[in-house]
Write a protein that holds these residues in place. Sequence first.
Motif: not given
Length: 540
Positions: A43-47, A420-421, A445-446
């Motif tokens: 999973v790719t977060p934005r930060h 989200l997690g 942004p997440e």
Amino acid sequence: MATCGEVLVTLLEARGVEFIFGIPGVHTVELYRGLAASRIRHVTPRHEQGAGFMADGYARTTGKPGVCFIITGPGMTNIATAMGQAYADSVPMLVISSVNRRAELGSGDGRLHELPSQRGLFAGLTAFSHTLQTPDELPQVLDRAFALFASGRPRPVHIEIPIDVLVLPADHLRRTPAAAPSRPGPCPRAIAEAAQLLAAARAPVVLVGGGACDAADAVQRLVARLDAPTALTINAKGVLPPAHPLNLGSNQSLPPVRELVAAADVVLALGTELGETDYDVVFDGGFRIGGALIRVDLDPEQLVRNHPPRLAITSDAGLAVEALNAALGADNPVAAADGAGARRAAAVRERLEAGWSPLQRAQRTLLDTIRAELPGVIFVGDSTQPVYGGNHVYDAEQPRSWFNASTGYGTLGYGLPAALGAKLGAGARPVVALVGDGGVQFTLPELTAAVEANIPVVVLLWNNAGYGEIRRYMVDRAITPIGVELYTPDFQTLARGFGCAAERVDSWAGLRAALRAAAARTVPTLVEVDEAAPFLHGAA
């Protein structure tokens, strides 16, 4: 020939890792070489801070460690805040980072992402931080980390791998994890002494912390046997169900509960730090234990912090409670509603109920409405007013269903990525992020990460056009408010631009309809509530 980076993925998979949160970079690409062929989902977060909060939310929901792949240097300093929150709240998190080549460490040559000592920087935020010098160390250092997660006080672990070690041959490494150690049990003599004190107590009280959140049935049997009013820390909400006659909620900072605890002849504290963010949120140092204190904790050092005990038991809280149940003959999980302890608890709850402000009552109605529309809901909160209120007035139906950033480290920006997690770990159970308009701008942004990963959380946005709690705090102290009146963007437009659904509600009926619509979607839904909306203040 499999490289160290590839074998690492195999070893994580063998330990049951389901998700990895991270942002690939030039120093971590070798960690990704074996990921596509594994069952682990990335999973790719934005930060990178978002990666850490996602791992935290996953860990709190499941009890299993959240795992992150993090780039050298700025990636690690970005995740530091999330590691601090996890450290403060005893959350299992494995952060695997790259670091510069072994020959370059500490050189000061100004290489890409270089820190003077990355390991040294993170030693204070972790149970341990280890630099892998050769691939041969990898199986054992992972065994150490997962042993800690399984049987010690869970906290972040950091393993950094130099980029030249990542590519070394590692086919020869052991692939089978070491057996997980059993959780430590209590000393029989200490249990016998504790049972004697508790059996003789005339007015006992039990304080339950997050360390006991997986022992709800055993705790319920014990407090029923003792007929002891029981207070839960914020991370222990749900250990007693809402209607339990001995449940005092999480109100140890308020006078009715404090007076009850101070008057108790024996206090049993299970898996709790007895720390400020659960027992002294008014910051007056007024929480007192007058009787004999029995403490149970995994961490022997924690047993002597904050409030010194008469009897200290180093043990897993659940195993200690089971041993106490056996010693006391506690086999009935149902507490009598007419016992002396239940009457004491009812009197405290009555006083608490009379003291709730209109806003707290509205916040309770808000949370109860959400629970009614989304059965089994998990609330993940930021530091925001509905969370502060809910910490006092909301009772979760089961453990690991209410947690937030107002405990421990107290960071802003936690709620959205942690939700989200949590949703990834919760499966079909609904997850609601409770966020404020100020805190959500830290990690807004997440939402794009949630859309990308198909994570259908509900984001309940409490909008008071600024840092409302700090504004009140300044006004109460005759300080002219500065820096708390924020420009708030159009969250509806932003959320839709990110690919989410978005609704603004101005009635209880509208809220219920928005929640029902959100439950049917496969994308996140932002539900915005204005703090000043008339329906929250008794207007039709």
